[in-house]
Scaffold this motif. Structure first.
Motif, PDB file in Angstrom:
ATOM      1  N   ALA A  87       0.830  -1.211   0.000  1.00 53.57           N
ATOM      2  CA  ALA A  87       0.000   0.000   0.000  1.00 53.57           C
ATOM      3  C   ALA A  87       0.858   1.253   0.000  1.00 53.57           C
ATOM      4  CB  ALA A  87      -0.926  -0.014   1.216  1.00 53.57           C
ATOM      5  N   THR A  88       1.965   1.227   0.750  1.00 53.54           N
ATOM      6  CA  THR A  88       2.855   2.382   0.794  1.00 53.54           C
ATOM      7  C   THR A  88       3.541   2.610  -0.544  1.00 53.54           C
ATOM      8  OG1 THR A  88       3.242   1.972   3.143  1.00 53.54           O
ATOM      9  CG2 THR A  88       4.792   3.416   2.023  1.00 53.54           C
ATOM     10  N   SER A  89       3.978   1.551  -1.188  1.00 49.90           N
ATOM     11  CA  SER A  89       4.620   1.684  -2.497  1.00 49.90           C
ATOM     12  C   SER A  89       3.669   2.286  -3.524  1.00 49.90           C
ATOM     13  CB  SER A  89       5.114   0.317  -2.984  1.00 49.90           C
ATOM     14  OG  SER A  89       6.157  -0.164  -2.175  1.00 49.90           O
ATOM     15  N   ALA A  90       2.424   1.853  -3.492  1.00 51.71           N
ATOM     16  CA  ALA A  90       1.444   2.395  -4.436  1.00 51.71           C
ATOM     17  C   ALA A  90       1.127   3.844  -4.148  1.00 51.71           C
ATOM     18  CB  ALA A  90       0.168   1.550  -4.385  1.00 51.71           C
ATOM     19  N   ASP A  91       1.148   4.232  -2.873  1.00 50.99           N
ATOM     20  CA  ASP A  91       0.735   5.583  -2.504  1.00 50.99           C
ATOM     21  C   ASP A  91       1.859   6.600  -2.660  1.00 50.99           C
ATOM     22  OD1 ASP A  91      -1.130   7.493  -1.330  1.00 50.99           O
ATOM     23  OD2 ASP A  91       0.189   7.453   0.416  1.00 50.99           O
ATOM     24  N   LEU A  92       3.074   6.226  -2.284  1.00 50.51           N
ATOM     25  CA  LEU A  92       4.159   7.214  -2.248  1.00 50.51           C
ATOM     26  C   LEU A  92       4.920   7.329  -3.562  1.00 50.51           C
ATOM     27  CD1 LEU A  92       5.724   6.634   1.287  1.00 50.51           C
ATOM     28  CD2 LEU A  92       4.110   8.397   0.574  1.00 50.51           C
ATOM     29  N   GLY A  93       5.288   6.205  -4.154  1.00 51.47           N
ATOM     30  CA  GLY A  93       6.156   6.287  -5.318  1.00 51.47           C
ATOM     31  C   GLY A  93       5.596   5.717  -6.594  1.00 51.47           C
ATOM     32  N   GLY A  94       4.537   4.947  -6.503  1.00 47.80           N
ATOM     33  CA  GLY A  94       3.956   4.359  -7.691  1.00 47.80           C
ATOM     34  C   GLY A  94       4.653   3.117  -8.184  1.00 47.80           C
ATOM     35  N   HIS A  95       5.758   2.727  -7.521  1.00 46.39           N
ATOM     36  CA  HIS A  95       6.436   1.479  -7.876  1.00 46.39           C
ATOM     37  C   HIS A  95       7.281   1.047  -6.684  1.00 46.39           C
ATOM     38  CE1 HIS A  95      10.488   3.332  -8.771  1.00 46.39           C
ATOM     39  NE2 HIS A  95       9.717   4.392  -8.828  1.00 46.39           N
ATOM     40  N   PRO A  96       7.622  -0.250  -6.575  1.00 46.17           N
ATOM     41  CA  PRO A  96       8.222  -0.767  -5.340  1.00 46.17           C
ATOM     42  C   PRO A  96       9.568  -0.170  -4.957  1.00 46.17           C
ATOM     43  CG  PRO A  96       7.311  -2.567  -6.627  1.00 46.17           C
ATOM     44  CD  PRO A  96       7.237  -1.335  -7.494  1.00 46.17           C
ATOM     45  N   SER A  97      10.422   0.195  -5.923  1.00 44.80           N
ATOM     46  CA  SER A  97      11.766   0.646  -5.559  1.00 44.80           C
ATOM     47  C   SER A  97      11.816   2.112  -5.140  1.00 44.80           C
ATOM     48  CB  SER A  97      12.732   0.420  -6.729  1.00 44.80           C
ATOM     49  OG  SER A  97      12.392   1.264  -7.828  1.00 44.80           O
ATOM     50  N   ALA A  98      10.706   2.826  -5.235  1.00 48.47           N
ATOM     51  CA  ALA A  98      10.684   4.247  -4.861  1.00 48.47           C
ATOM     52  C   ALA A  98      10.800   4.405  -3.349  1.00 48.47           C
ATOM     53  CB  ALA A  98       9.406   4.901  -5.367  1.00 48.47           C
ATOM     54  N   GLN A  99      11.243   5.586  -2.913  1.00 52.21           N
ATOM     55  CA  GLN A  99      11.317   5.932  -1.491  1.00 52.21           C
ATOM     56  C   GLN A  99      12.082   4.873  -0.687  1.00 52.21           C
ATOM     57  OE1 GLN A  99      10.262   8.799  -0.357  1.00 52.21           O
ATOM     58  NE2 GLN A  99       9.198   9.497  -2.205  1.00 52.21           N
ATOM     59  N   LEU A 100      13.267   4.529  -1.160  1.00 53.80           N
ATOM     60  CA  LEU A 100      14.134   3.529  -0.527  1.00 53.80           C
ATOM     61  C   LEU A 100      13.534   2.129  -0.525  1.00 53.80           C
ATOM     62  CD1 LEU A 100      15.687   5.425   2.531  1.00 53.80           C
ATOM     63  CD2 LEU A 100      16.756   4.858   0.350  1.00 53.80           C
ATOM     64  N   GLY A 101      12.504   1.925  -1.352  1.00 59.14           N
ATOM     65  CA  GLY A 101      11.957   0.584  -1.465  1.00 59.14           C
ATOM     66  C   GLY A 101      12.965  -0.408  -2.021  1.00 59.14           C
ATOM     67  N   TRP A 102      13.917   0.084  -2.820  1.00 53.59           N
ATOM     68  CA  TRP A 102      14.949  -0.803  -3.372  1.00 53.59           C
ATOM     69  C   TRP A 102      15.768  -1.457  -2.266  1.00 53.59           C
ATOM     70  CZ3 TRP A 102      19.795   0.484  -1.834  1.00 53.59           C
ATOM     71  CH2 TRP A 102      20.007   1.825  -1.434  1.00 53.59           C
ATOM     72  N   ALA A 103      15.828  -0.825  -1.066  1.00 51.93           N
ATOM     73  CA  ALA A 103      16.525  -1.420   0.075  1.00 51.93           C
ATOM     74  C   ALA A 103      15.565  -2.159   0.995  1.00 51.93           C
ATOM     75  CB  ALA A 103      17.267  -0.336   0.860  1.00 51.93           C
ATOM     76  N   GLY A 104      14.378  -1.590   1.182  1.00 50.92           N
ATOM     77  CA  GLY A 104      13.434  -2.170   2.139  1.00 50.92           C
ATOM     78  C   GLY A 104      12.818  -3.478   1.700  1.00 50.92           C
ATOM     79  N   TRP A 105      12.440  -3.559   0.422  1.00 48.91           N
ATOM     80  CA  TRP A 105      11.765  -4.770  -0.027  1.00 48.91           C
ATOM     81  C   TRP A 105      12.656  -6.005   0.004  1.00 48.91           C
ATOM     82  CZ3 TRP A 105       7.034  -5.842   0.236  1.00 48.91           C
ATOM     83  CH2 TRP A 105       6.040  -4.886   0.031  1.00 48.91           C
ATOM     84  N   PRO A 106      13.901  -5.953  -0.474  1.00 44.38           N
ATOM     85  CA  PRO A 106      14.753  -7.149  -0.336  1.00 44.38           C
ATOM     86  C   PRO A 106      14.939  -7.583   1.113  1.00 44.38           C
ATOM     87  CG  PRO A 106      15.696  -5.657  -1.949  1.00 44.38           C
ATOM     88  CD  PRO A 106      14.567  -4.917  -1.298  1.00 44.38           C
TER      89      PRO A 106
END
Length: 340
Positions: A33-52
């Protein structure tokens, strides 16, 4: 999550590990839900570090749980394996699609939504599945709970893509069947077939709930839609025929091509069914030929081009004559043969 599980294991207290397992799907859902709301894709907003980190933590929890299983957690762990598998498919397809859309337009952005599930289905279908953990260790969980929704998604993706996309490959020349859209759909179909063949009889029965003919019918309709849409797209790029519904319904060339193509498919299916003794498949081919006849009289007769009408009527008529001679209806199987 890892700290809770490690603390509970060290103290021999079952509540913290169970709490960590319950929190895992909640954390993944909040992350999506956060990925969709903040960046529109999983790697946005440090998602590239958080998701792995989150996915590694989730599988680490499940790995630790395998070492010390209990009845309550084992049931939940099976669903968590499937849920993480779905989340992995969603994340990879979502991110790859976004990256492709940033680089190119056309059909490229839609392809990862089918190619990623196809790749995961192929991994599950291997014998034995690779890697050994978790796929081989929990093969039944991944082949049933994990893979079945991905196969259903591929059916929906195939239908949507063929009904909505023009298949424009941009800088690549458009080649019938060998264009990116058709290659991606073929890859999904092959992966789905490999997965289906990897299941045993009991697993297939559990999936289709006894409705085997309905399941095969849905697959056949999906393949027919794909091949028909591929033909329409090829006519568009090679002959300039329209791609919108209004243009297709009024174009004599498209009508003739579809009539001849469906006639050939019906003829081929009936011929194969006669050779193999597949009565149901023969009836399906006959039904397709019947659709072609109805189309000829109620749609193709309204076409303004007499040449296309003549060609389609003669071709379909010849196919029906040949079919009647070479492809008689296979006899009905006895109860003993059907059980075998």
């Amino acid at each position: 999550l890892l700290a809770l599980h490690a603390f509970g294991a060290r103290m021999r207290w079952p509540l913290p590990p169970r709490t960590a397992l319950v929190l895992l799907p909640i954390t993944v859902a909040l992350g999506l839900a956060t990925s969709a709301d903040l960046g529109g894709h999983p790697s946005a907003q440090l998602g590239w570090a958080g998701w792995p980190l989150l996915m590694l933590a989730g599988y680490a929890l499940l790995y630790r749980q395998d070492a010390a299983p209990d009845g309550w957690s084992a049931t939940l762990a099976g669903w968590l394996h499937a849920g993480l598998f779905w989340a992995l498919a969603l994340l990879l397809a979502w991110e790859t699609s976004w990256q492709a859309g940033e680089q190119a337009a056309g059909v490229w952005r839609a392809l990862p939504w089918g190619l990623v599930p196809a790749l995961l289905l192929w991994l599950v279908a291997r014998e034995p599945p690779v890697p050994g953990w978790p796929l081989a260790r929990h093969a039944e969980v991944y082949r049933l709970r994990g893979a079945a929704p991905l196969a259903a998604w591929l059916l929906l993706w195939t239908a949507y893509l063929n009904l909505s996309s023009d298949g424009d490959p941009l800088w690549l020349p458009y080649l019938p069947v060998l264009n990116p859209l058709d290659v991606a759909v073929a890859a999904g179909a092959l992966a789905s077939a490999a997965w289906w063949l990897a299941l045993d009889a009991a697993q297939r029965q559990a999936l289709v709930l006894g409705q085997r003919k309905l399941f095969i019918g849905v697959l056949g309709a999906s393949v027919l839609l794909w091949l028909s849409a591929s033909l329409v797209r090829s006519l568009h790029y090679l002959m300039g025929t329209p791609l919108d519904y209004a243009g297709i319904s009024g174009d004599a060339r498209v009508h003739a091509a579809l009539s001849i193509f469906w006639g050939l498919l019906g003829f081929g299916l009936m011929l194969l069914a006669t050779r193999r003794g597949w009565r149901t498949a023969w009836l399906a081919g006959a039904g397709l030929m019947g659709v072609v006849v109805v189309k000829l009289f109620f749609f193709d007769l309204d076409d303004s081009s007499p040449i296309t009408r003549i060609v389609s009527f003669i071709t379909v008529g010849i196919l029906m004559l040949i079919t009647g001679y070479f492809s008689p209806l296979p006899p009905r199987k006895s109860a003993k043969e059907a059980a075998a």
